[in-house]
Design a protein around this motif. Structure first.
Motif, mmCIF file in Angstrom:
data_model
loop_
_atom_site.group_PDB
_atom_site.id
_atom_site.type_symbol
_atom_site.label_atom_id
_atom_site.label_comp_id
_atom_site.label_asym_id
_atom_site.label_seq_id
_atom_site.Cartn_x
_atom_site.Cartn_y
_atom_site.Cartn_z
ATOM 1 N N GLN A 226 0.713 -1.203 0.206
ATOM 2 C CA GLN A 226 -0.074 0.133 -0.090
ATOM 3 C C GLN A 226 0.693 1.282 0.110
ATOM 4 O OE1 GLN A 226 -2.881 -0.262 2.918
ATOM 5 N NE2 GLN A 226 -4.138 -1.889 2.289
ATOM 6 N N LYS A 227 2.165 1.421 1.179
ATOM 7 C CA LYS A 227 3.174 2.426 0.835
ATOM 8 C C LYS A 227 4.152 2.992 -1.132
ATOM 9 C CE LYS A 227 5.136 2.096 4.894
ATOM 10 N NZ LYS A 227 5.979 2.761 5.633
ATOM 11 N N GLN A 228 3.460 1.618 -0.885
ATOM 12 C CA GLN A 228 4.574 1.495 -2.249
ATOM 13 C C GLN A 228 3.785 2.503 -2.783
ATOM 14 O OE1 GLN A 228 6.281 -2.135 -3.777
ATOM 15 N NE2 GLN A 228 7.562 -1.935 -1.915
ATOM 16 N N GLN A 229 2.391 1.800 -3.652
ATOM 17 C CA GLN A 229 1.036 2.263 -4.551
ATOM 18 C C GLN A 229 1.022 3.715 -3.720
ATOM 19 O OE1 GLN A 229 -2.214 0.169 -3.837
ATOM 20 N NE2 GLN A 229 -0.771 -1.866 -5.246
ATOM 21 N N GLN A 230 1.044 4.208 -2.955
ATOM 22 C CA GLN A 230 0.139 6.071 -2.432
ATOM 23 C C GLN A 230 1.630 6.753 -3.599
ATOM 24 O OE1 GLN A 230 0.315 5.872 1.311
ATOM 25 N NE2 GLN A 230 -2.142 4.995 1.667
ATOM 26 N N GLN A 231 3.322 6.410 -3.102
ATOM 27 C CA GLN A 231 4.199 6.274 -3.773
ATOM 28 C C GLN A 231 4.653 6.852 -5.523
ATOM 29 O OE1 GLN A 231 7.577 5.086 -1.965
ATOM 30 N NE2 GLN A 231 7.298 5.446 0.562
ATOM 31 N N GLN A 232 3.910 5.857 -6.032
ATOM 32 C CA GLN A 232 3.934 5.918 -7.505
ATOM 33 C C GLN A 232 3.350 7.362 -7.727
ATOM 34 O OE1 GLN A 232 2.945 2.191 -8.896
ATOM 35 N NE2 GLN A 232 4.627 1.088 -8.015
ATOM 36 N N PRO A 233 1.880 7.314 -7.829
ATOM 37 C CA PRO A 233 1.269 8.603 -8.171
ATOM 38 C C PRO A 233 2.507 9.841 -8.686
ATOM 39 C CG PRO A 233 -0.815 7.656 -7.062
ATOM 40 C CD PRO A 233 1.031 6.864 -7.012
ATOM 41 N N VAL A 234 3.275 10.425 -6.902
ATOM 42 C CA VAL A 234 3.232 11.317 -6.757
ATOM 43 C C VAL A 234 4.652 11.386 -7.933
ATOM 44 C CG1 VAL A 234 5.300 12.426 -5.297
ATOM 45 C CG2 VAL A 234 3.197 11.414 -4.651
ATOM 46 N N VAL A 235 5.799 10.025 -8.365
ATOM 47 C CA VAL A 235 6.985 10.364 -8.631
ATOM 48 C C VAL A 235 6.258 10.492 -10.369
ATOM 49 C CG1 VAL A 235 8.908 8.825 -10.064
ATOM 50 C CG2 VAL A 235 8.442 8.643 -7.089
#
Length: 294
Positions: A283-292
């Protein structure tokens, strides 16, 4: 020396036997002229009676028979002793011919030998003393005591003589009874004084003994009860032990099963925690992908 003097006394004194108070009932001594006309047997009997009369007189004078007095106190005893001391010098004691102990022993042996000869001559070798006693009892009733202290055959006794004999026996028996009654009363009084403390101690010890007996009785009852309980326990112990073993084995099996379930649940908890951490990372990784991407 005292023992030697005692041995020289007559058998009546040595053995404490009853003895006549006078020589009135004994045959009177014979005159020398009468002795000369007698046969040898009659002369021997006369001399024997004369010696017996002298011995009776000597014993009564030298050792008078004690008579019971009315007074029983210490003063009366002292008075009687004093009277006896004062009367002693006044009594004329006819001296007897003295013999040594060896001569007396030889005389006793001679008498025993002559008695054995008479017994053999009469054919009484095998007769026991009990038979003589029975014969005496069978013949004693044939004689009565007259008023003068002599004895006559009952068949020749007059009614007055028989009445006098019965009266004499009654008075003698009554006197003996009174004497023995006084003696018994004195002995009873002395015994009461001596055993008074013992009786008190006996009463005390009897009470203590009763208590101890009751305690022993109670202890025996308890012992019997515990012995019965022990026997019962010995009979039921194997079955009880077996049941306890089965219960223990069941508890061990249950504990092993629970331990296995605990391990399984612990492993399941660890797996679930690992899966939870994995999901959180995803979940943490999925939240970080749109930011990048922006």
């Amino acid at each position: 020396a005292r023992q030697a003097e005692e041995r020289k006394k007559s058998q009546v004194l040595q053995r404490g036997l009853p003895r006549p108070g006078s020589i009135q009932g004994l045959p009177q001594p014979k005159a020398p002229a009468e002795l000369a006309a007698m046969s040898l047997r009659e002369r021997a009997e006369a001399e024997l009676f004369a010696e017996l009369a002298a011995l009776v007189e000597h014993d009564n004078a030298a050792h008078p028979v004690a008579k019971d007095a009315e007074g029983k106190g210490k003063k009366d005893k002292k008075r009687r002793a004093k009277d006896a001391e004062e009367a002693a010098p006044r009594q004329m004691v006819r001296p007897l011919q003295q013999f040594g102990l060896d001569e007396l022993d030889a005389a006793r042996a001679l008498l025993a030998e002559e008695a054995a000869g008479v017994v053999a001559a009469m054919g009484h070798d095998g007769v026991a003393p009990e038979e003589y006693l029975e014969a005496w009892r069978a013949t004693v009733d044939e004689w009565v005591v007259d008023g003068k202290g002599g004895v006559v055959r009952k068949a020749t006794a007059t009614p007055a003589m028989r009445i006098e004999a019965l009266r004499h026996d009654w008075e003698r028996t009554r006197g003996e009874m009174e004497s023995q009654a006084h003696r018994a009363a004195r002995l009873d009084k002395k015994a009461a004084i001596l055993v008074a403390g013992l009786q008190q101690r006996h009463t005390k010890l009897t009470g203590q003994l009763d208590e101890v007996v009751q305690q022993v009785h109670d202890a025996q009852i308890e012992l019997t009860a515990f012995q019965a309980l022990q026997q019962q326990e010995q009979l039921t112990a194997p079955d009880r032990i077996e049941r306890l073993k089965l219960l223990l084995q069941g508890q061990r099996d249950r504990e092993e099963t629970l331990q296995q379930q605990f391990r399984q649940l612990g492993q399941l908890r660890d797996d679930l925690q690992e899966q939870l951490r994995t999901l959180q990372q995803q979940q943490k990784q999925q939240q970080q992908q749109p930011v990048v991407a922006g």
